[in-house]
Design a protein around this motif. Sequence first.
Motif, PDB file in Angstrom:
ATOM      1  N   VAL A  83       0.867  -1.166   0.000  1.00  0.00           N
ATOM      2  CA  VAL A  83       0.000   0.000   0.000  1.00  0.00           C
ATOM      3  C   VAL A  83       0.913   1.228   0.000  1.00  0.00           C
ATOM      4  O   VAL A  83       1.994   1.197   0.603  1.00  0.00           O
ATOM      5  N   ARG A 132      -1.149   7.819  -2.374  1.00  0.00           N
ATOM      6  CA  ARG A 132      -1.993   8.287  -1.271  1.00  0.00           C
ATOM      7  C   ARG A 132      -2.835   7.140  -0.724  1.00  0.00           C
ATOM      8  O   ARG A 132      -4.048   7.128  -0.881  1.00  0.00           O
ATOM      9  N   GLY A 133      -2.203   6.140  -0.131  1.00  0.00           N
ATOM     10  CA  GLY A 133      -2.946   5.071   0.524  1.00  0.00           C
ATOM     11  C   GLY A 133      -3.602   4.071  -0.409  1.00  0.00           C
ATOM     12  O   GLY A 133      -4.393   3.240   0.028  1.00  0.00           O
ATOM     13  N   GLY A 134      -3.306   4.142  -1.694  1.00  0.00           N
ATOM     14  CA  GLY A 134      -3.866   3.180  -2.645  1.00  0.00           C
ATOM     15  C   GLY A 134      -2.939   1.982  -2.809  1.00  0.00           C
ATOM     16  O   GLY A 134      -1.871   1.927  -2.205  1.00  0.00           O
ATOM     17  N   ASP A 135      -3.364   0.999  -3.634  1.00  0.00           N
ATOM     18  CA  ASP A 135      -2.506  -0.159  -3.863  1.00  0.00           C
ATOM     19  C   ASP A 135      -1.352   0.236  -4.782  1.00  0.00           C
ATOM     20  O   ASP A 135      -1.546   0.941  -5.749  1.00  0.00           O
ATOM     21  N   MET A 170      -3.573  -8.909   1.652  1.00  0.00           N
ATOM     22  CA  MET A 170      -4.560  -8.812   0.575  1.00  0.00           C
ATOM     23  C   MET A 170      -3.881  -8.367  -0.730  1.00  0.00           C
ATOM     24  O   MET A 170      -4.221  -8.850  -1.811  1.00  0.00           O
ATOM     25  N   PHE A 190      -3.138  -4.298   6.413  1.00  0.00           N
ATOM     26  CA  PHE A 190      -3.174  -2.836   6.488  1.00  0.00           C
ATOM     27  C   PHE A 190      -4.592  -2.448   6.085  1.00  0.00           C
ATOM     28  O   PHE A 190      -4.989  -2.571   4.925  1.00  0.00           O
ATOM     29  N   ASN A 245      -7.298   0.167   5.562  1.00  0.00           N
ATOM     30  CA  ASN A 245      -7.697   1.571   5.411  1.00  0.00           C
ATOM     31  C   ASN A 245      -8.934   1.694   4.529  1.00  0.00           C
ATOM     32  O   ASN A 245      -9.222   2.746   3.984  1.00  0.00           O
ATOM     33  N   ILE A 246      -9.647   0.568   4.365  1.00  0.00           N
ATOM     34  CA  ILE A 246     -10.914   0.581   3.618  1.00  0.00           C
ATOM     35  C   ILE A 246     -11.934  -0.167   4.470  1.00  0.00           C
ATOM     36  O   ILE A 246     -11.558  -1.017   5.288  1.00  0.00           O
ATOM     37  N   ASN A 306     -14.324  -2.208   3.424  1.00  0.00           N
ATOM     38  CA  ASN A 306     -14.729  -3.524   2.927  1.00  0.00           C
ATOM     39  C   ASN A 306     -13.541  -4.489   2.868  1.00  0.00           C
ATOM     40  O   ASN A 306     -13.464  -5.347   1.994  1.00  0.00           O
ATOM     41  N   TYR A 307     -12.614  -4.317   3.800  1.00  0.00           N
ATOM     42  CA  TYR A 307     -11.467  -5.234   3.850  1.00  0.00           C
ATOM     43  C   TYR A 307     -11.993  -6.639   4.153  1.00  0.00           C
ATOM     44  O   TYR A 307     -12.846  -6.811   5.022  1.00  0.00           O
ATOM     45  N   PRO A 308     -11.477  -7.655   3.435  1.00  0.00           N
ATOM     46  CA  PRO A 308     -12.035  -9.006   3.618  1.00  0.00           C
ATOM     47  C   PRO A 308     -11.732  -9.589   5.002  1.00  0.00           C
ATOM     48  O   PRO A 308     -10.828  -9.133   5.699  1.00  0.00           O
TER      49      PRO A 308
END
Lengths: 193, 534
Positions: A10, A44-47, A78, A100, A102-103, A105-107
């Motif tokens: 991330v 910015r916090g994306g993959d 993930m 990590f 920061n969303i 809908n994390y599985p």
Amino acid sequence: MKIDIILAGVGGQGILSIAATIGYAAIEMGLFLKQSEVHGMSQRGGDVQSHLRLSDKEIASDLIPFGKADLIISVEPMESLRYLPMLSKDGWLITNTTPFININNYPDVDILMSKISSLKQFVALDADSMAKDLGAARSANMVILGAATPHIKIGYEKFENAIRNIFKNKGEEVIAVNLAALKAGKDYTEQNS
Amino acid sequence: MQKLLLLGDEAIAQSALDSGISGIYAYPGTPSTEITEFVQHSKQAKENNVRSSWSTNEKTAMEAALGMSYAGKRTMVCMKHVGLNVAADAFVNSAITGVNGGLIVVAADDPSMHSSQNEQDSRFFGKFALIPVLEPSNQQEAYDMVRYGFEFSEKFQTPVLMRITTRLAHSRAGVQRQEPLAQNALAVPQDPRQFVLLPAIARKRYKLLLNNQHGFENEAITSGFNKYIEGKDKSLGIIACGIAYNYLMENYSDRNVPYPILKITQYPIPIELLDKLYTECDEIMVLEEGYPIYEELLKGSLAKGKKIKGRLDGTIPMDGELNPNIVAIALNLPDERGDAIPDIVAGRPPSMCVGCSHIDSYNAINEVLNTYSKGRVFSDIGCYTLGALAPFDAINSCVDMGASITMAKGAADAGLFPAVSVIGDSTFTHSGITGLIDAVKDNSPITIFILDNFTTGMTGGQESSATNRIEDICLGVGVLPEHLHVIKPLKNQHDENVKLIQTELEYHGVSVIIPRRECIQTLNKRMRDKFKNK
Ligand SMILES: Cc1ncc(C[n+]2csc(CCOP(=O)(O)OP(=O)(O)O)c2C)c(N)n1
């Protein structure tokens, strides 16, 4: 000889220092290298991902073709799965197990781990805890790199050299901590496969 | 000379320095930013007094570069693809004036829109302006082409466009340097009217530009960057442009492609080479990283000639960047993939940082706007654009830099009240000021938020031309002092901020509210550096 590696994580997790360390070791070996990085919005916090290609012959594409990566090295569980289409049939997946999140809908983490465990060849380790135990909380990425070293056809001492060089301005203590993190990761893989 | 491990962007910067530039001009924009940053951090640049600080926008950058070229010095100007739209007036007309000192314009395109609003192809702009284009396929070629580009530019007194794409810009490889050159001496143009584009002069200069096209095309044969590679199997001929050439080669592990190949990295494409390939082969495949510009040209509107394969006939998708697999599929080669991405893998879009001032600004703005009907917030480009995503859902537009103020004005003109504009500090000086003047002139009933975090955040925290100037600018163009407010976007100021916003939204004229707090990224970096230096 060629090694194609996908580095995953991330934005902000420091996959580029893993890339720099492998890159340094590869250059010392006189290998050709191409390394494509992600800059910009996703940081910015994306993959984020980096394609790292090493070869004794000149490399054509900056991108690794699908199904051709020898290794996925991921600092986040993930994210390690996001690049499965890139992994070759005989490839290894090396991943951190600390999520990590920061969303929203994390599985489910258990489902995530069972998915990783169902892969043919993988090393999954809690690099964050291992780094903390070593008093090197910020070196989880070096633990992960260490765990990958037995699967990269470069002598282990070359990685140690790389760390000494890359951190040379940060003092002996930082070097020692990162070397210990690297070793812990390597030992884990050797004892668990 | 030593071999360096460089990003494509850095290879361009290093070569510009080694080619003796006296200055580089740029406004940040992914994937071009690292070119200028490399020069800003270079010891070599410092020792040689190479100017390199950020320009306010791409147009000011392009024009300043043209001025430096006028004075006889070599210079480079860098921008992302959409920046070339902003600089277009200067760019297109610079083809007519021509240059004095060598001038290279670097436009970094972003096919697949990794960090952009569109995937426009800058080669089109080069063709449109009749400016020669260099499109390096790898980092070494990028280095070599900058050196060559400056010689070309001075030989023909023309600006040269270098077009790169994200993958080259942000990929590292070994690069062999050449001996550095000294900078040019100061020398204004021999013809004092060269740069005076009065119609009578412009007509002459335009004819010169048209006449030069043959020379440009000839250069594209003699320079050696374009290559005709023979192949035994003439059932297909392949034109591979820029980095598409690498993706083609990647599919043949011994690099032996059976078909004839025309590798194109310099434009205008020599017709002679095109003709050879077309005549020799049964079908043609065109691989372009970007729009099917040359595919379309070759095919023609009526498509009555030989079969041309590429994006237009669906052999390759119409949009998005190329990769080795897309090329493999086009060539009927095996396309092996690993396991599919498991369904449980969720998307992870970028988001505002924890502690970001924009979060507090949006929380306050949202609270007030919740009392009105939806669809009133015209935003702009920057980190604050992420306010479009959940949980904020705070904005209704993001088009091009500066469009927030002007669109709010237009909507207000149409009767939308209140209409709100949200713009970052760097975007405000880039292109917001002129729109503000329009709004003040008409006393448009809009409320403008200038989110001041003292930096150009989205592109990695470059200095912002707006810092310490915003209030003076606003007052200077006629915003009333009683409708100009600075607030602190913090949780503990939330209620006060909401009250102020409520009041200003109801005012029937131009209000400017400046939520001001340092970007959390630059703050953290400052603290780390301070700690390091202790
Ligand atoms: C014409 C143009 N130039 C450059 C960019 C790249 N770009 C996107 S956002 C941005 C910076 C915005 O900075 P600011 O307005 O201060 O907002 P922040 O990101 O700091 O919140 C830049 C340079 C662009 N999209 N368009």
